[in-house]
Design a protein around this motif. Structure first.
Motif, PDB file in Angstrom:
ATOM      1  N   HIS A  77       0.832  -1.215   0.000  1.00  0.00           N
ATOM      2  CA  HIS A  77       0.000   0.000   0.000  1.00  0.00           C
ATOM      3  C   HIS A  77       0.862   1.259   0.000  1.00  0.00           C
ATOM      4  O   HIS A  77       0.543   2.248  -0.685  1.00  0.00           O
ATOM      5  N   ALA A  78       1.958   1.235   0.739  1.00  0.00           N
ATOM      6  CA  ALA A  78       2.822   2.418   0.817  1.00  0.00           C
ATOM      7  C   ALA A  78       3.422   2.758  -0.541  1.00  0.00           C
ATOM      8  O   ALA A  78       3.553   3.924  -0.898  1.00  0.00           O
ATOM      9  N   GLY A  79       3.770   1.743  -1.315  1.00  0.00           N
ATOM     10  CA  GLY A  79       4.296   1.995  -2.652  1.00  0.00           C
ATOM     11  C   GLY A  79       3.256   2.627  -3.557  1.00  0.00           C
ATOM     12  O   GLY A  79       3.564   3.528  -4.344  1.00  0.00           O
ATOM     13  N   ALA A  80       2.001   2.151  -3.463  1.00  0.00           N
ATOM     14  CA  ALA A  80       0.933   2.746  -4.267  1.00  0.00           C
ATOM     15  C   ALA A  80       0.703   4.193  -3.876  1.00  0.00           C
ATOM     16  O   ALA A  80       0.486   5.058  -4.741  1.00  0.00           O
ATOM     17  N   VAL A  81       0.764   4.481  -2.570  1.00  0.00           N
ATOM     18  CA  VAL A  81       0.598   5.864  -2.111  1.00  0.00           C
ATOM     19  C   VAL A  81       1.732   6.740  -2.623  1.00  0.00           C
ATOM     20  O   VAL A  81       1.521   7.893  -3.030  1.00  0.00           O
ATOM     21  N   CYS A 104       3.249   6.407  -5.403  1.00  0.00           N
ATOM     22  CA  CYS A 104       2.939   6.687  -6.815  1.00  0.00           C
ATOM     23  C   CYS A 104       1.887   7.771  -6.939  1.00  0.00           C
ATOM     24  O   CYS A 104       1.994   8.674  -7.777  1.00  0.00           O
ATOM     25  N   LEU A 105       0.850   7.706  -6.107  1.00  0.00           N
ATOM     26  CA  LEU A 105      -0.194   8.724  -6.139  1.00  0.00           C
ATOM     27  C   LEU A 105       0.382  10.107  -5.861  1.00  0.00           C
ATOM     28  O   LEU A 105       0.085  11.080  -6.562  1.00  0.00           O
ATOM     29  N   ARG A 106       1.186  10.189  -4.818  1.00  0.00           N
ATOM     30  CA  ARG A 106       1.761  11.485  -4.457  1.00  0.00           C
ATOM     31  C   ARG A 106       2.685  12.009  -5.552  1.00  0.00           C
ATOM     32  O   ARG A 106       2.677  13.197  -5.875  1.00  0.00           O
ATOM     33  N   CYS A 107       3.470  11.107  -6.124  1.00  0.00           N
ATOM     34  CA  CYS A 107       4.405  11.519  -7.168  1.00  0.00           C
ATOM     35  C   CYS A 107       3.654  12.022  -8.399  1.00  0.00           C
ATOM     36  O   CYS A 107       4.012  13.052  -8.977  1.00  0.00           O
ATOM     37  N   VAL A 108       2.605  11.302  -8.816  1.00  0.00           N
ATOM     38  CA  VAL A 108       1.828  11.739  -9.976  1.00  0.00           C
ATOM     39  C   VAL A 108       1.174  13.090  -9.694  1.00  0.00           C
ATOM     40  O   VAL A 108       1.150  13.979 -10.553  1.00  0.00           O
ATOM     41  N   GLY A 109       0.645  13.262  -8.472  1.00  0.00           N
ATOM     42  CA  GLY A 109       0.055  14.550  -8.113  1.00  0.00           C
ATOM     43  C   GLY A 109       1.060  15.684  -8.204  1.00  0.00           C
ATOM     44  O   GLY A 109       0.758  16.765  -8.735  1.00  0.00           O
ATOM     45  N   GLU A 110       2.275  15.445  -7.689  1.00  0.00           N
ATOM     46  CA  GLU A 110       3.321  16.474  -7.754  1.00  0.00           C
ATOM     47  C   GLU A 110       3.717  16.775  -9.194  1.00  0.00           C
ATOM     48  O   GLU A 110       3.917  17.933  -9.579  1.00  0.00           O
ATOM     49  N   ARG A 111       3.825  15.744 -10.009  1.00  0.00           N
ATOM     50  CA  ARG A 111       4.201  15.947 -11.402  1.00  0.00           C
ATOM     51  C   ARG A 111       3.128  16.738 -12.152  1.00  0.00           C
ATOM     52  O   ARG A 111       3.447  17.617 -12.954  1.00  0.00           O
ATOM     53  N   LEU A 112       1.867  16.408 -11.907  1.00  0.00           N
ATOM     54  CA  LEU A 112       0.790  17.142 -12.577  1.00  0.00           C
ATOM     55  C   LEU A 112       0.831  18.628 -12.204  1.00  0.00           C
ATOM     56  O   LEU A 112       0.654  19.494 -13.069  1.00  0.00           O
ATOM     57  N   ALA A 113       1.043  18.904 -10.914  1.00  0.00           N
ATOM     58  CA  ALA A 113       1.096  20.297 -10.473  1.00  0.00           C
ATOM     59  C   ALA A 113       2.255  21.042 -11.130  1.00  0.00           C
ATOM     60  O   ALA A 113       2.133  22.224 -11.480  1.00  0.00           O
TER      61      ALA A 113
END
Length: 318
Positions: free
Chosen positions: A188-192, A194-203
Protein backbone atom coordinates in the motif's frame (compact mmCIF):
# COMPACT_ATOMS: atom_id res chain seq x y z
CA UNK A 1 -4.80 -3.41 -12.35
CA UNK A 2 -3.00 -6.51 -13.30
CA UNK A 3 -0.19 -8.58 -11.84
CA UNK A 4 1.37 -11.53 -13.63
CA UNK A 5 3.27 -14.47 -12.24
CA UNK A 6 5.13 -17.46 -13.60
CA UNK A 7 2.99 -20.51 -14.43
CA UNK A 8 2.72 -22.83 -11.43
CA UNK A 9 3.44 -26.52 -11.61
CA UNK A 10 1.02 -29.16 -10.40
CA UNK A 11 2.25 -29.04 -6.79
CA UNK A 12 2.41 -25.26 -6.86
CA UNK A 13 -1.14 -25.10 -8.16
CA UNK A 14 -2.37 -27.36 -5.37
CA UNK A 15 -0.62 -25.21 -2.80
CA UNK A 16 -2.06 -21.99 -4.23
CA UNK A 17 -5.55 -23.45 -4.30
CA UNK A 18 -5.18 -24.50 -0.68
CA UNK A 19 -4.23 -20.92 0.18
CA UNK A 20 -7.33 -19.68 -1.65
CA UNK A 21 -9.50 -22.08 0.36
CA UNK A 22 -8.14 -20.78 3.67
CA UNK A 23 -7.91 -17.10 2.68
CA UNK A 24 -10.50 -14.30 2.72
CA UNK A 25 -13.47 -14.56 0.38
CA UNK A 26 -13.83 -17.87 -1.40
CA UNK A 27 -12.04 -20.25 -3.76
CA UNK A 28 -13.04 -21.24 -7.28
CA UNK A 29 -11.81 -23.42 -10.12
CA UNK A 30 -12.73 -24.08 -13.74
CA UNK A 31 -11.88 -27.17 -15.79
CA UNK A 32 -10.72 -25.88 -19.18
CA UNK A 33 -11.81 -28.98 -21.10
CA UNK A 34 -15.41 -28.98 -19.86
CA UNK A 35 -15.80 -25.39 -18.52
CA UNK A 36 -17.09 -27.03 -15.32
CA UNK A 37 -17.06 -24.44 -12.54
CA UNK A 38 -16.61 -25.10 -8.82
CA UNK A 39 -17.11 -22.52 -6.05
CA UNK A 40 -16.86 -22.48 -2.28
CA UNK A 41 -19.68 -20.88 -0.28
CA UNK A 42 -17.95 -17.51 -0.10
CA UNK A 43 -18.09 -17.09 -3.87
CA UNK A 44 -21.76 -18.08 -4.02
CA UNK A 45 -22.47 -15.37 -1.43
CA UNK A 46 -20.42 -12.77 -3.29
CA UNK A 47 -22.36 -13.36 -6.50
CA UNK A 48 -25.65 -13.63 -4.57
CA UNK A 49 -26.37 -17.09 -6.00
CA UNK A 50 -27.92 -19.78 -3.80
CA UNK A 51 -25.26 -22.00 -2.25
CA UNK A 52 -24.94 -25.39 -3.90
CA UNK A 53 -26.87 -24.37 -7.01
CA UNK A 54 -25.62 -26.00 -10.20
CA UNK A 55 -23.29 -23.51 -11.83
CA UNK A 56 -22.96 -22.35 -15.40
CA UNK A 57 -20.23 -19.88 -16.29
CA UNK A 58 -22.81 -17.57 -17.89
CA UNK A 59 -24.47 -17.12 -14.48
CA UNK A 60 -21.32 -15.49 -13.14
CA UNK A 61 -20.68 -13.44 -16.27
CA UNK A 62 -24.14 -11.87 -16.01
CA UNK A 63 -23.17 -10.35 -12.65
CA UNK A 64 -20.08 -8.56 -13.97
CA UNK A 65 -20.41 -4.91 -14.93
CA UNK A 66 -19.80 -4.76 -18.69
CA UNK A 67 -16.40 -3.05 -18.64
CA UNK A 68 -15.11 -5.35 -15.91
CA UNK A 69 -16.43 -8.38 -17.77
CA UNK A 70 -14.58 -7.38 -20.96
CA UNK A 71 -11.37 -6.74 -19.05
CA UNK A 72 -11.63 -10.00 -17.12
CA UNK A 73 -12.28 -12.04 -20.29
CA UNK A 74 -9.27 -10.46 -21.99
CA UNK A 75 -6.95 -11.25 -19.09
CA UNK A 76 -8.41 -14.75 -18.70
CA UNK A 77 -7.72 -15.59 -22.34
CA UNK A 78 -4.19 -14.20 -22.08
CA UNK A 79 -3.53 -16.22 -18.91
CA UNK A 80 -4.63 -19.46 -20.57
CA UNK A 81 -2.38 -18.73 -23.55
CA UNK A 82 0.67 -17.68 -21.55
CA UNK A 83 0.27 -19.57 -18.30
CA UNK A 84 0.69 -16.34 -16.34
CA UNK A 85 -1.78 -15.64 -13.55
CA UNK A 86 -3.12 -12.23 -12.60
CA UNK A 87 -4.89 -10.16 -9.95
CA UNK A 88 -7.76 -7.93 -11.09
CA UNK A 89 -10.42 -5.86 -9.33
CA UNK A 90 -13.83 -6.23 -11.01
CA UNK A 91 -17.13 -4.44 -10.49
CA UNK A 92 -20.22 -6.59 -9.92
CA UNK A 93 -23.87 -5.58 -10.19
CA UNK A 94 -26.87 -7.57 -8.96
CA UNK A 95 -30.11 -6.75 -7.20
CA UNK A 96 -29.51 -3.06 -7.89
CA UNK A 97 -26.30 -3.09 -5.84
CA UNK A 98 -22.74 -2.50 -6.96
CA UNK A 99 -19.82 -4.32 -5.36
CA UNK A 100 -16.10 -4.75 -6.03
CA UNK A 101 -14.40 -8.14 -6.18
CA UNK A 102 -10.68 -8.91 -6.22
CA UNK A 103 -10.12 -11.82 -8.59
CA UNK A 104 -6.96 -13.91 -8.35
CA UNK A 105 -6.29 -16.42 -11.09
CA UNK A 106 -3.65 -19.10 -11.53
CA UNK A 107 -3.18 -21.84 -14.12
CA UNK A 108 -2.41 -25.51 -13.44
CA UNK A 109 -0.79 -27.88 -15.92
CA UNK A 110 -0.62 -31.51 -16.90
CA UNK A 111 2.34 -32.53 -19.06
CA UNK A 112 2.91 -28.94 -20.11
CA UNK A 113 -0.71 -28.23 -21.08
CA UNK A 114 -3.04 -25.91 -19.14
CA UNK A 115 -5.91 -27.97 -17.76
CA UNK A 116 -7.47 -25.77 -15.09
CA UNK A 117 -7.69 -22.19 -13.89
CA UNK A 118 -8.35 -21.50 -10.24
CA UNK A 119 -7.95 -18.93 -7.51
CA UNK A 120 -9.90 -16.76 -5.09
CA UNK A 121 -12.63 -14.12 -5.24
CA UNK A 122 -12.80 -11.59 -2.44
CA UNK A 123 -15.24 -8.76 -1.70
CA UNK A 124 -13.18 -5.53 -1.55
CA UNK A 125 -16.08 -3.05 -1.65
CA UNK A 126 -15.23 -1.67 1.79
CA UNK A 127 -11.59 -1.23 0.79
CA UNK A 128 -12.63 0.63 -2.36
CA UNK A 129 -14.90 2.94 -0.38
CA UNK A 130 -12.15 3.63 2.13
CA UNK A 131 -9.64 4.35 -0.65
CA UNK A 132 -11.99 6.59 -2.62
CA UNK A 133 -13.51 8.16 0.47
CA UNK A 134 -10.24 9.85 1.33
CA UNK A 135 -10.85 12.37 -1.47
CA UNK A 136 -14.22 13.61 -0.22
CA UNK A 137 -13.55 14.57 3.41
CA UNK A 138 -12.65 18.19 2.55
CA UNK A 139 -11.88 20.41 -0.42
CA UNK A 140 -8.31 19.04 -0.36
CA UNK A 141 -7.17 15.49 -0.95
CA UNK A 142 -5.17 14.45 2.15
CA UNK A 143 -2.75 12.21 0.22
CA UNK A 144 -1.69 14.61 -2.52
CA UNK A 145 -2.76 18.07 -1.31
CA UNK A 146 -4.63 18.58 -4.59
CA UNK A 147 -8.25 19.63 -4.92
CA UNK A 148 -10.66 16.74 -4.28
CA UNK A 149 -13.46 15.49 -6.52
CA UNK A 150 -16.28 17.42 -4.89
CA UNK A 151 -14.56 20.78 -5.28
CA UNK A 152 -13.41 19.87 -8.79
CA UNK A 153 -16.96 19.02 -9.88
CA UNK A 154 -18.22 22.33 -8.49
CA UNK A 155 -15.56 24.19 -10.48
CA UNK A 156 -16.44 22.23 -13.62
CA UNK A 157 -20.13 23.06 -13.22
CA UNK A 158 -19.30 26.73 -12.85
CA UNK A 159 -17.06 26.71 -15.93
CA UNK A 160 -19.73 24.86 -17.92
CA UNK A 161 -22.25 27.60 -17.20
CA UNK A 162 -20.06 29.91 -19.27
CA UNK A 163 -19.41 27.43 -22.07
CA UNK A 164 -21.16 29.65 -24.62
CA UNK A 165 -18.74 32.47 -23.84
CA UNK A 166 -15.59 30.38 -23.45
CA UNK A 167 -13.19 28.93 -25.95
CA UNK A 168 -10.20 26.66 -25.61
CA UNK A 169 -10.89 24.83 -22.35
CA UNK A 170 -10.59 21.10 -21.77
CA UNK A 171 -11.08 18.45 -19.11
CA UNK A 172 -8.43 15.72 -18.92
CA UNK A 173 -8.68 12.61 -16.72
CA UNK A 174 -5.40 10.90 -15.82
CA UNK A 175 -5.53 7.38 -14.37
CA UNK A 176 -2.78 5.13 -13.06
CA UNK A 177 -3.04 1.77 -14.83
CA UNK A 178 -2.66 -1.45 -12.85
CA UNK A 179 -3.03 0.17 -9.42
CA UNK A 180 -4.04 -3.15 -7.83
CA UNK A 181 -0.89 -4.69 -9.26
CA UNK A 182 1.14 -1.85 -7.75
CA UNK A 183 -0.31 -2.65 -4.34
CA UNK A 184 0.44 -6.33 -4.77
CA UNK A 185 4.04 -5.74 -5.87
CA UNK A 186 4.98 -2.72 -3.77
CA UNK A 187 2.41 -2.79 -0.93
CA UNK A 188 0.00 0.00 0.00
CA UNK A 189 2.82 2.42 0.82
CA UNK A 190 4.30 1.99 -2.65
CA UNK A 191 0.93 2.75 -4.27
CA UNK A 192 0.60 5.86 -2.11
CA UNK A 193 4.09 6.97 -3.18
CA UNK A 194 2.94 6.69 -6.81
CA UNK A 195 -0.19 8.72 -6.14
CA UNK A 196 1.76 11.49 -4.46
CA UNK A 197 4.40 11.52 -7.17
CA UNK A 198 1.83 11.74 -9.98
CA UNK A 199 0.05 14.55 -8.11
CA UNK A 200 3.32 16.47 -7.75
CA UNK A 201 4.20 15.95 -11.40
CA UNK A 202 0.79 17.14 -12.58
CA UNK A 203 1.10 20.30 -10.47
CA UNK A 204 4.56 21.01 -11.95
CA UNK A 205 3.67 20.12 -15.53
CA UNK A 206 0.51 22.24 -15.61
CA UNK A 207 1.21 25.35 -13.51
CA UNK A 208 -1.33 27.33 -15.54
CA UNK A 209 -4.16 24.82 -15.15
CA UNK A 210 -7.41 26.20 -13.81
CA UNK A 211 -7.52 23.30 -11.40
CA UNK A 212 -5.64 20.05 -10.72
CA UNK A 213 -7.47 17.45 -8.62
CA UNK A 214 -7.48 13.88 -7.42
CA UNK A 215 -11.00 12.63 -8.18
CA UNK A 216 -10.82 8.92 -7.34
CA UNK A 217 -8.63 6.19 -5.93
CA UNK A 218 -6.04 6.40 -8.72
CA UNK A 219 -7.57 9.07 -10.95
CA UNK A 220 -6.70 12.73 -11.38
CA UNK A 221 -8.36 15.47 -13.40
CA UNK A 222 -7.27 18.73 -14.95
CA UNK A 223 -9.19 21.78 -16.12
CA UNK A 224 -6.95 23.27 -18.77
CA UNK A 225 -6.76 26.37 -20.90
CA UNK A 226 -5.54 25.71 -24.39
CA UNK A 227 -6.28 26.58 -27.99
CA UNK A 228 -7.13 23.98 -30.59
CA UNK A 229 -7.75 20.28 -30.21
CA UNK A 230 -4.42 19.54 -31.92
CA UNK A 231 -2.56 21.75 -29.45
CA UNK A 232 -4.27 19.98 -26.53
CA UNK A 233 -3.43 16.58 -28.01
CA UNK A 234 0.23 17.49 -28.38
CA UNK A 235 0.44 18.89 -24.85
CA UNK A 236 -1.13 15.81 -23.28
CA UNK A 237 0.96 13.41 -25.34
CA UNK A 238 4.15 15.14 -24.27
CA UNK A 239 3.00 15.34 -20.65
CA UNK A 240 2.18 11.63 -20.69
CA UNK A 241 5.78 10.73 -21.45
CA UNK A 242 6.96 12.73 -18.42
CA UNK A 243 4.18 11.63 -16.08
CA UNK A 244 4.83 7.94 -16.74
CA UNK A 245 8.50 8.00 -15.80
CA UNK A 246 9.43 5.50 -13.04
CA UNK A 247 8.70 6.67 -9.50
CA UNK A 248 11.83 6.73 -7.28
CA UNK A 249 11.50 4.65 -4.12
CA UNK A 250 14.37 3.84 -1.84
CA UNK A 251 17.32 2.61 -3.89
CA UNK A 252 15.09 1.57 -6.80
CA UNK A 253 12.08 2.77 -8.74
CA UNK A 254 8.47 1.72 -9.41
CA UNK A 255 7.53 1.32 -13.06
CA UNK A 256 4.44 3.34 -13.85
CA UNK A 257 1.86 3.37 -16.63
CA UNK A 258 -0.86 5.98 -17.13
CA UNK A 259 -3.87 6.41 -19.38
CA UNK A 260 -5.27 9.85 -20.24
CA UNK A 261 -8.69 10.73 -21.64
CA UNK A 262 -9.70 14.27 -22.52
CA UNK A 263 -12.62 16.26 -23.89
CA UNK A 264 -12.91 19.87 -25.03
CA UNK A 265 -15.49 22.21 -23.47
CA UNK A 266 -18.21 23.05 -26.00
CA UNK A 267 -21.30 25.30 -25.91
CA UNK A 268 -23.48 22.19 -25.64
CA UNK A 269 -22.01 21.54 -22.19
CA UNK A 270 -23.58 24.70 -20.74
CA UNK A 271 -26.87 22.88 -20.07
CA UNK A 272 -25.30 19.54 -19.17
CA UNK A 273 -21.97 19.86 -17.29
CA UNK A 274 -21.91 16.13 -16.52
CA UNK A 275 -21.59 15.49 -20.24
CA UNK A 276 -18.05 16.93 -20.23
CA UNK A 277 -17.03 14.41 -17.59
CA UNK A 278 -18.78 11.63 -19.50
CA UNK A 279 -16.88 12.47 -22.69
CA UNK A 280 -13.52 12.56 -20.92
CA UNK A 281 -14.35 9.26 -19.20
CA UNK A 282 -15.29 7.81 -22.59
CA UNK A 283 -11.89 8.79 -23.95
CA UNK A 284 -10.21 7.24 -20.89
CA UNK A 285 -12.16 4.02 -21.44
CA UNK A 286 -11.00 3.89 -25.07
CA UNK A 287 -7.40 4.47 -23.92
CA UNK A 288 -7.60 1.56 -21.51
CA UNK A 289 -9.35 -0.66 -24.05
CA UNK A 290 -6.39 -0.01 -26.36
CA UNK A 291 -4.09 -1.57 -23.76
CA UNK A 292 -3.52 1.46 -21.54
CA UNK A 293 -0.56 3.80 -21.16
CA UNK A 294 -1.81 6.01 -24.02
CA UNK A 295 -3.68 9.30 -24.61
CA UNK A 296 -7.09 9.54 -26.24
CA UNK A 297 -9.14 12.68 -26.95
CA UNK A 298 -12.91 12.63 -27.41
CA UNK A 299 -13.97 13.64 -30.91
CA UNK A 300 -17.69 13.49 -31.51
CA UNK A 301 -18.75 9.89 -30.92
CA UNK A 302 -15.26 8.42 -30.53
CA UNK A 303 -11.97 9.13 -28.80
CA UNK A 304 -9.10 9.54 -31.20
CA UNK A 305 -5.34 9.22 -30.62
CA UNK A 306 -3.14 12.29 -30.99
CA UNK A 307 -2.92 13.18 -34.69
CA UNK A 308 0.76 14.05 -34.53
CA UNK A 309 3.83 12.77 -32.75
CA UNK A 310 4.42 14.33 -29.32
CA UNK A 311 6.22 17.67 -29.44
CA UNK A 312 7.98 19.55 -26.68
CA UNK A 313 5.37 21.76 -25.04
CA UNK A 314 6.45 24.96 -23.34
CA UNK A 315 6.86 24.70 -19.60
CA UNK A 316 6.79 20.90 -19.39
CA UNK A 317 9.67 19.70 -17.25
CA UNK A 318 10.30 17.60 -14.18
Amino acid sequence: MLETSTPPGALGAASLYSQALSGPGGAWSCDLATETVSWTDGVYDLFEIRRGQTLHRSMALDVYQSQSRSEMERHRAAAIRSGKGFVLDCQLRSGGRSRWMRLRLGVSYDQGRPIRIFGSKQDVTAEKKMWDGLVTVSSKDPLTGLTNRRAFEEATRELSRHANESHGFALAVVAIDDVEGLRERHDHAGAVDCLRCVGERLARLFPDAILVARIGGAEFALLLRGGTAKAMEATLANAHRLLARPVPRGSGAIELQLSIGAALLKPSHSNDPKRLFAEADSALYVARAAGGNVVRVFDGMIARPPATAPIQAAGLSL
